[in-house]
Design a protein around this motif. Structure first.
Motif, PDB file in Angstrom:
ATOM      1  N   GLN A 253      18.120 -22.133   7.977  1.00 57.07           N
ATOM      2  CA  GLN A 253      17.604 -22.961   6.874  1.00 57.07           C
ATOM      3  C   GLN A 253      16.814 -22.076   5.918  1.00 57.07           C
ATOM      4  O   GLN A 253      16.091 -21.180   6.372  1.00 57.07           O
ATOM      5  CB  GLN A 253      16.646 -24.023   7.429  1.00 57.07           C
ATOM      6  N   HIS A 254      16.953 -22.331   4.648  1.00 56.85           N
ATOM      7  CA  HIS A 254      16.122 -21.612   3.682  1.00 56.85           C
ATOM      8  C   HIS A 254      15.817 -22.553   2.541  1.00 56.85           C
ATOM      9  O   HIS A 254      16.623 -23.442   2.220  1.00 56.85           O
ATOM     10  CB  HIS A 254      16.860 -20.367   3.146  1.00 56.85           C
ATOM     11  N   ALA A 255      14.718 -22.279   1.954  1.00 53.11           N
ATOM     12  CA  ALA A 255      14.354 -23.110   0.796  1.00 53.11           C
ATOM     13  C   ALA A 255      15.119 -22.635  -0.434  1.00 53.11           C
ATOM     14  O   ALA A 255      15.309 -21.434  -0.650  1.00 53.11           O
ATOM     15  CB  ALA A 255      12.858 -23.023   0.562  1.00 53.11           C
ATOM     16  N   THR A 256      15.590 -23.567  -1.205  1.00 47.68           N
ATOM     17  CA  THR A 256      16.216 -23.243  -2.501  1.00 47.68           C
ATOM     18  C   THR A 256      15.516 -24.095  -3.562  1.00 47.68           C
ATOM     19  O   THR A 256      14.709 -24.973  -3.223  1.00 47.68           O
ATOM     20  CB  THR A 256      17.720 -23.575  -2.504  1.00 47.68           C
ATOM     21  N   ASP A 257      15.891 -23.847  -4.823  1.00 45.71           N
ATOM     22  CA  ASP A 257      15.303 -24.665  -5.891  1.00 45.71           C
ATOM     23  C   ASP A 257      15.675 -26.124  -5.733  1.00 45.71           C
ATOM     24  O   ASP A 257      14.921 -27.019  -6.102  1.00 45.71           O
ATOM     25  CB  ASP A 257      15.785 -24.161  -7.267  1.00 45.71           C
ATOM     26  N   ALA A 258      16.867 -26.326  -5.168  1.00 44.55           N
ATOM     27  CA  ALA A 258      17.351 -27.704  -5.058  1.00 44.55           C
ATOM     28  C   ALA A 258      16.796 -28.414  -3.831  1.00 44.55           C
ATOM     29  O   ALA A 258      16.657 -29.632  -3.818  1.00 44.55           O
ATOM     30  CB  ALA A 258      18.876 -27.720  -5.000  1.00 44.55           C
ATOM     31  N   ASN A 259      16.486 -27.664  -2.774  1.00 44.30           N
ATOM     32  CA  ASN A 259      16.044 -28.297  -1.532  1.00 44.30           C
ATOM     33  C   ASN A 259      15.140 -27.340  -0.747  1.00 44.30           C
ATOM     34  O   ASN A 259      15.529 -26.218  -0.432  1.00 44.30           O
ATOM     35  CB  ASN A 259      17.285 -28.663  -0.697  1.00 44.30           C
ATOM     36  N   GLN A 260      13.954 -27.826  -0.460  1.00 41.37           N
ATOM     37  CA  GLN A 260      13.005 -26.986   0.274  1.00 41.37           C
ATOM     38  C   GLN A 260      13.468 -26.674   1.690  1.00 41.37           C
ATOM     39  O   GLN A 260      13.081 -25.677   2.276  1.00 41.37           O
ATOM     40  CB  GLN A 260      11.641 -27.689   0.339  1.00 41.37           C
ATOM     41  N   GLU A 261      14.293 -27.557   2.220  1.00 39.33           N
ATOM     42  CA  GLU A 261      14.771 -27.338   3.600  1.00 39.33           C
ATOM     43  C   GLU A 261      16.286 -27.260   3.579  1.00 39.33           C
ATOM     44  O   GLU A 261      16.953 -27.932   4.373  1.00 39.33           O
ATOM     45  CB  GLU A 261      14.331 -28.487   4.505  1.00 39.33           C
ATOM     46  N   SER A 262      16.815 -26.480   2.726  1.00 36.02           N
ATOM     47  CA  SER A 262      18.269 -26.445   2.574  1.00 36.02           C
ATOM     48  C   SER A 262      18.937 -25.810   3.791  1.00 36.02           C
ATOM     49  O   SER A 262      18.538 -24.739   4.244  1.00 36.02           O
ATOM     50  CB  SER A 262      18.629 -25.674   1.322  1.00 36.02           C
ATOM     51  N   SER A 263      19.901 -26.516   4.300  1.00 33.00           N
ATOM     52  CA  SER A 263      20.649 -25.963   5.428  1.00 33.00           C
ATOM     53  C   SER A 263      21.681 -25.006   4.842  1.00 33.00           C
ATOM     54  O   SER A 263      22.476 -25.400   3.980  1.00 33.00           O
ATOM     55  CB  SER A 263      21.358 -27.087   6.186  1.00 33.00           C
ATOM     56  N   ARG A 264      21.688 -23.797   5.341  1.00 34.25           N
ATOM     57  CA  ARG A 264      22.574 -22.800   4.765  1.00 34.25           C
ATOM     58  C   ARG A 264      23.836 -22.604   5.597  1.00 34.25           C
ATOM     59  O   ARG A 264      24.563 -21.623   5.428  1.00 34.25           O
ATOM     60  CB  ARG A 264      21.839 -21.446   4.627  1.00 34.25           C
ATOM     61  N   SER A 265      24.030 -23.531   6.502  1.00 35.08           N
ATOM     62  CA  SER A 265      25.214 -23.395   7.361  1.00 35.08           C
ATOM     63  C   SER A 265      25.821 -24.768   7.633  1.00 35.08           C
ATOM     64  O   SER A 265      25.157 -25.789   7.450  1.00 35.08           O
ATOM     65  CB  SER A 265      24.828 -22.737   8.680  1.00 35.08           C
ATOM     66  N   HIS A 266      27.056 -24.773   8.089  1.00 31.51           N
ATOM     67  CA  HIS A 266      27.675 -26.011   8.581  1.00 31.51           C
ATOM     68  C   HIS A 266      27.368 -26.085  10.078  1.00 31.51           C
ATOM     69  O   HIS A 266      27.569 -25.097  10.790  1.00 31.51           O
ATOM     70  CB  HIS A 266      29.194 -25.962   8.391  1.00 31.51           C
ATOM     71  N   ALA A 267      26.872 -27.231  10.499  1.00 28.09           N
ATOM     72  CA  ALA A 267      26.541 -27.357  11.928  1.00 28.09           C
ATOM     73  C   ALA A 267      27.498 -28.343  12.603  1.00 28.09           C
ATOM     74  O   ALA A 267      27.758 -29.431  12.072  1.00 28.09           O
ATOM     75  CB  ALA A 267      25.109 -27.833  12.081  1.00 28.09           C
ATOM     76  N   VAL A 268      28.009 -27.942  13.763  1.00 29.55           N
ATOM     77  CA  VAL A 268      28.935 -28.816  14.496  1.00 29.55           C
ATOM     78  C   VAL A 268      28.371 -29.056  15.901  1.00 29.55           C
ATOM     79  O   VAL A 268      28.265 -28.126  16.712  1.00 29.55           O
ATOM     80  CB  VAL A 268      30.344 -28.175  14.582  1.00 29.55           C
ATOM     81  N   PHE A 269      27.993 -30.279  16.131  1.00 23.85           N
ATOM     82  CA  PHE A 269      27.469 -30.669  17.450  1.00 23.85           C
ATOM     83  C   PHE A 269      28.567 -31.469  18.141  1.00 23.85           C
ATOM     84  O   PHE A 269      29.041 -32.470  17.615  1.00 23.85           O
ATOM     85  CB  PHE A 269      26.205 -31.511  17.259  1.00 23.85           C
ATOM     86  N   GLN A 270      28.985 -31.000  19.336  1.00 22.44           N
ATOM     87  CA  GLN A 270      30.105 -31.677  20.000  1.00 22.44           C
ATOM     88  C   GLN A 270      29.732 -32.112  21.423  1.00 22.44           C
ATOM     89  O   GLN A 270      29.087 -31.359  22.159  1.00 22.44           O
ATOM     90  CB  GLN A 270      31.323 -30.762  20.045  1.00 22.44           C
ATOM     91  N   VAL A 271      30.147 -33.307  21.751  1.00 28.28           N
ATOM     92  CA  VAL A 271      29.927 -33.832  23.110  1.00 28.28           C
ATOM     93  C   VAL A 271      31.300 -34.047  23.733  1.00 28.28           C
ATOM     94  O   VAL A 271      32.151 -34.717  23.145  1.00 28.28           O
ATOM     95  CB  VAL A 271      29.165 -35.176  23.081  1.00 28.28           C
ATOM     96  N   TYR A 272      31.495 -33.480  24.886  1.00 28.91           N
ATOM     97  CA  TYR A 272      32.761 -33.631  25.611  1.00 28.91           C
ATOM     98  C   TYR A 272      32.524 -34.582  26.780  1.00 28.91           C
ATOM     99  O   TYR A 272      31.607 -34.378  27.573  1.00 28.91           O
ATOM    100  CB  TYR A 272      33.248 -32.285  26.167  1.00 28.91           C
ATOM    101  N   VAL A 273      33.342 -35.593  26.850  1.00 32.96           N
ATOM    102  CA  VAL A 273      33.157 -36.570  27.936  1.00 32.96           C
ATOM    103  C   VAL A 273      34.450 -36.687  28.744  1.00 32.96           C
ATOM    104  O   VAL A 273      35.518 -36.907  28.179  1.00 32.96           O
ATOM    105  CB  VAL A 273      32.785 -37.971  27.381  1.00 32.96           C
ATOM    106  N   ASN A 274      34.337 -36.507  30.048  1.00 31.15           N
ATOM    107  CA  ASN A 274      35.464 -36.765  30.955  1.00 31.15           C
ATOM    108  C   ASN A 274      35.212 -38.112  31.621  1.00 31.15           C
ATOM    109  O   ASN A 274      34.195 -38.300  32.290  1.00 31.15           O
ATOM    110  CB  ASN A 274      35.566 -35.688  32.042  1.00 31.15           C
ATOM    111  N   ILE A 275      36.148 -39.015  31.433  1.00 23.21           N
ATOM    112  CA  ILE A 275      35.964 -40.370  31.990  1.00 23.21           C
ATOM    113  C   ILE A 275      37.009 -40.580  33.082  1.00 23.21           C
ATOM    114  O   ILE A 275      38.205 -40.424  32.837  1.00 23.21           O
ATOM    115  CB  ILE A 275      36.157 -41.448  30.897  1.00 23.21           C
ATOM    116  N   THR A 276      36.539 -40.914  34.277  1.00 26.54           N
ATOM    117  CA  THR A 276      37.473 -41.193  35.378  1.00 26.54           C
ATOM    118  C   THR A 276      37.293 -42.639  35.811  1.00 26.54           C
ATOM    119  O   THR A 276      36.183 -43.042  36.184  1.00 26.54           O
ATOM    120  CB  THR A 276      37.198 -40.256  36.574  1.00 26.54           C
ATOM    121  N   SER A 277      38.369 -43.372  35.752  1.00 21.67           N
ATOM    122  CA  SER A 277      38.275 -44.776  36.149  1.00 21.67           C
ATOM    123  C   SER A 277      38.239 -44.866  37.673  1.00 21.67           C
ATOM    124  O   SER A 277      39.041 -44.251  38.367  1.00 21.67           O
ATOM    125  CB  SER A 277      39.476 -45.536  35.604  1.00 21.67           C
TER     126      SER A 277
END
Ligand SMILES: Nc1ncnc2c1ncn2[C@@H]1O[C@H](COP(=O)(O)OP(=O)(O)OP(=O)(O)O)[C@@H](O)[C@H]1O
Length: 884
Positions: A253-277
């Protein structure tokens, strides 16, 4: 300016895009295998990307500089970008003028319709409920899901996705909902979770949970994978949220003129679920991706240079690639340029694959971000057209067959358990504890067999234990009844003492032979019990041996752990049965003792009242001595307080021991029958098996001696209540009825009325109670047979005396008559001479009457005393038994 306007225009212009590619045949995207197993059985459905627009409120700067609002929300699905302003009509000479402001740029007034539009007042909760809440249901049904936030820098993407402290964003809320729904389904399904969190920064993929440097993307048949990305297993929502927080901290994260807390990256949060009946063993592998994109930016707006400029260029490059993919997908163009950036490669699934996708387009309402908002809206509008082909990610049918076999096996086991339970229920044994049933669910046929053996043997053990204890109980009850019979007989004998010359009829009437008959009957019954006990005991020992063999077998097969609970449960069942048997026995014994006490109490009361009558008579006749008066008073006093007297040297321990012996059954001895002996039946003293003629009374004996002056009354040192009444009378009269030489009125009381010094000795000597053989008092002086009646009781120390018949009692009534006769004799005869025969006959008649009276107070006859008299009985425990 980093952004290539021409490219962007090309990317977002539907009209131009159409020229570049041709429509894909079939309309839908090619099925992707990514995110699912190779063997996928899918319920395929066509679906569009769900597009949501969120307008953030004006920020401080926008408000300060008074920027115009370029977005007008019409309803929750429609908005107008750059709406026409409300114009104040301009009048010239009363006529409204048109086209007055010729320099003003024409408003675009573009109307957009989306799946959902949130205005600037909407909270994160509103957005969550209107966007991702329903997605969880799809996820748990087996569909991959993605949510990504798109928009210019500072438009509110991170606010929407992550939120801030106290106002969590939709990622947190979606994860919480996921776990809430999982908890509801845990009974029918098993879940396994994994989490990964990465960022694409400057076209490099980095693990936010495990910093190891740039990671590489690889593609295989399963789709795009990030080599080296750590998937962390989690077990609950808290772990998941803490990992999310940890990744956010690591995000660039870095501050820019447009946003003080500008995220400078794309973040991908993934949850993997195995479901067994649990029902059919069906397995589903699903993935939920929450993507917070970096914002497109114009260098002029952000004021970035150097590293920030480079960051911006990379962000724009990846977003441009994303825009191109969306355009192609929306237009059905075959070629989708996923490979143009790492972002598009990663989002391949979410955009065109097997995924239900929600895109949240964040926009600023301010005219300061006019271009960005316009681009974002056009971008979102294009995305609406993208259709994805979603499938449930279910493992192959091949696996199902094996699962069905497993299921059939499990159901067989369950059936077996239910059968066992039914049998147990029908046989009346206790139902098995639920925890044991759960354990049994994973039984093998071997365990089931052992289980059956254990149940059978423990069942036998339980019933044999019950049988033995029930026999022992019957025996102890019989034993008590024998003791009570004997005590009753002794009491009876003390009253109706068989003096010499008593006829056989009289003896029978006294109850002696009847008691003896009862004793014989009891004895026979006890012999039967003994024989039965022996046979049951042998059976029990055999069952114990068999049980030990089965347990050895179980141990040798290493099954003990699995059957331990079962063995414990069965053992405690047997113990419970033993304890309830003990309880029942204690109740029976207690009831028996209460009956006995009641009976004794009734007798004591009757005797007291009889004694009172005699006392009154004697007093009326003037034959009572001071000593007798004093003793009577003492008797009354003692009767009042008898319950509270417990002499220190009285052998109560022995009594208590006796009490416990009859009350307690061999419950503990039966725990390990092989280590112990058969419960012993109580043995009666061989001397006591026949009713013996009891010794003369020792506790309350009054000796009347005729022809002895009152001054001759000498209480004996050893006597308890020895009053000697010597009455001068005609010796002939007395000789004629020489059996009256002894008088005894025994009350069978366990208290002493005379010299307090003697109390202790008498009370401590339990044998001195009923039928005592020990020395009572020496009796009054003997008088010459010629001129006196020796009415002293030949009571001596020890056994010698017990063998002698006591002299029959001369009752107070008889004495009153005798006194009257004496008085008559002293007086001169009025109506003729004193007739000896007459007086003999009178005396005999009195004695006969007395005897009948005494018989009517036989303890085994139903007392006819009023109820009030039978209450408050003093406890009297027989103590002549011999411990075994
Ligand atoms: N809906 C909203 N309500 C209130 N404040 C908001 C809202 N959306 C955004 N903001 C505020 O605007 C500022 C910028 O928002 P945010 O950081 O989420 O933008 P962004 O799109 O993630 O920017 P970047 O792409 O630069 O990371 C933040 O201070 C945020 O708190």
């Amino acid at each position: 300016m980093v952004f290539n306007r021409r490219d962007l225009t090309k990317a977002f212009s539907p009209t131009k895009v159409k020229k570049f590619g041709k429509r894909r045949s079939g309309g839908g995207p090619k099925p992707s295998t990514s995110g699912s197993t190779a063997a996928v059985r899918s319920d395929t459905a066509q679906t569009s990307i769900r597009v949501i627009v969120r307008v953030r409120p004006h920020n401080e700067k926008e408000m300060q500089e008074n920027y115009k609002t370029v977005v007008k929300i019409l309803d929750d699905q429609m908005l107008i970008f750059d709406p026409k302003e409300e114009q104040n009509p301009f009048f010239y000479r009363g006529i409204q003028q048109k086209g007055r402001d010729l320099l003003k740029k024409q408003n675009k007034e573009l109307q957009f319709v989306f799946d959902r539009v949130f205005d600037m007042t909407a909270s994160n909760v509103d957005v969550y409920e209107g966007s991702t809440k329903d997605l969880i249901t799809s996820l748990l049904e087996g569909y991959n899901c993605s949510v990504f936030a798109y928009g210019a820098t500072g438009a509110g993407k991170t606010h929407t996705m992550l939120g801030k402290e106290g106002d969590p964003g939709i990622t947190y809320r979606t994860m919480a909902e996921l776990f809430a729904q999982i908890e509801l389904q845990r009974d029918s399904r098993d879940f396994n979770f994994g989490v990964s969190y990465l960022e694409i920064y400057n076209e490099n993929v980095q693990d936010l949970l495990h910093k190891v440097g740039p990671l590489h993307l690889r593609e295989d048949r399963a789709g795009v994978i990030v080599a080296g990305l750590k998937i962390i297993t989690i077990h609950n929502a808290e772990e998941l949220l803490s990992l999310l927080a940890k990744g956010n901290k690591n995000r660039t994260q870095h501050a820019t003129d447009a946003n003080q807390e500008s995220s400078r990256s794309h973040a991908v949060f993934q949850v993997y679920v195995n479901i067994t009946s649990k029902l059919d063993g069906q397995v589903k592998h699903v993935k939920l991706s929450m993507i917070d994109l970096a914002g497109s930016e114009r260098a002029s707006a952000t004021g970035c240079s150097g590293a920030r400029f480079k960051e911006g260029a990379n962000i724009n490059k990846s977003l441009l690639a994303l825009g191109n993919c969306i355009n192609n997908l929306a237009d059905g163009i075959k070629h989708i340029p996923y490979r143009d950036s790492k972002l598009t490669r990663l989002l391949k699934d979410s955009l065109g694959g097997n995924c239900q996708t929600v895109m949240i387009a964040n926009i600023s309402p301010s005219s300061a971000s006019f271009e960005d908002t316009y681009n974002t809206l056009r971008y979102a509008n294009r995305a609406k057209k993208i259709k994805t082909s979603v499938k449930k990610n279910i493992v192959s049918c091949q696996l199902h067959v094996s699962n069905y076999i497993k299921m059939v096996d499990e159901q067989k086991k369950e059936l077996e358990i239910l059968k066992q339970k039914l049998l147990a229920y029908e046989s009346g044994s206790l139902p098995m504890a639920p925890q044991n049933i759960a354990k049994i669910e994973d039984q093998t046929p071997e365990i089931i067999e052992m289980n059956t053996k254990l149940e059978e043997l423990y069942g036998k053990k339980k019933s044999l234990n019950e049988k033995i204890l029930s026999l022992e109980s019957s025996d102890k009850i019989l034993y008590c009844r024998i003791l009570y019979k004997k005590a009753a007989d002794t009491r009876l004998h003390n009253l109706s003492a068989a003096f010499e010359g008593t006829t056989q009829d009289e003896k029978n009437a006294s109850g002696k032979s009847r008691v003896n008959k009862s004793l014989q009957y009891f004895k026979r019954q006890r012999e039967g019990i003994k024989a039965q006990m022996k046979s049951v005991w042998e059976d029990l020992c055999q069952v114990e041996i068999n049980l030990a063999d089965v347990i050895l077998d179980i141990k040798s097969k290493n099954l003990y752990d699995k059957l331990e609970d079962k063995i414990d449960a069965l053992t405690s069942e047997v113990e419970t049965a033993r304890m309830s048997q003990q309880f029942e026995h204690a109740k029976k014994i207690s009831s028996l003792q209460q009956c006995e006490m009641k009976s004794v109490s009734t007798m004591v009361k009757m005797m007291s009242s009889t004694l009172q009558n005699y006392y009154n008579m004697m007093q009326g006749g003037g034959t009572i001595t001071d000593k007798m008066k004093q003793e009577f008073k003492q008797l009354v006093k003692s009767l009042e307080g008898i319950r509270n007297i417990k002499w220190s040297d009285l052998n109560m321990d022995k009594q208590e021991e006796d009490f416990y012996i009859t009350t307690c059954l061999s419950v503990q001895e039966l725990e390990n029958p092989r280590d112990g002996n058969m419960p012993q039946l109580l043995e009666l003293d061989p001397d006591e098996e026949e009713v013996q003629t009891p010794s003369p009374p020792d506790l309350l004996s009054t000796t009347y001696s005729y022809n002895t002056p009152q001054k001759n009354i000498e209480p004996e040192a050893d006597g308890v209540l020895n009053a000697t009444v010597t009455i001068s009378t005609d010796p002939v009269v007395l000789q004629d009825d020489d059996q009256t030489s002894c008088d005894s009125l025994s009350l069978n009381a366990t208290f002493s009325l005379s010299d307090p010094k003697n109390r202790k000795r008498v009370l401590s000597d339990t044998k001195n109670q009923v039928g005592s053989k020990s020395s009572p008092a020496k009796q009054a002086k003997k008088v010459s047979p010629k001129n006196k009646i020796d009415t002293s009781v030949p009571v001596q120390n020890g056994k010698e005396n017990s063998k002698e018949f006591p002299r029959p009692a001369m009752t107070a009534k008889s004495l009153a008559v005798l006194n009257k006769l004496k008085a008559d004799k002293m007086r001169p005869p009025m109506n003729g001479a004193f007739n000896k025969d007459q007086s003999d006959a009178t005396l005999k008649a009195i004695r006969e009457k007395e005897r009948r009276g005494l018989v009517s107070t036989h303890p085994y006859q139903k007392p006819t005393v009023p109820k009030s008299l039978t209450q408050r009985a003093a406890p009297v425990f027989p103590s002549i038994r011999k411990p075994w």
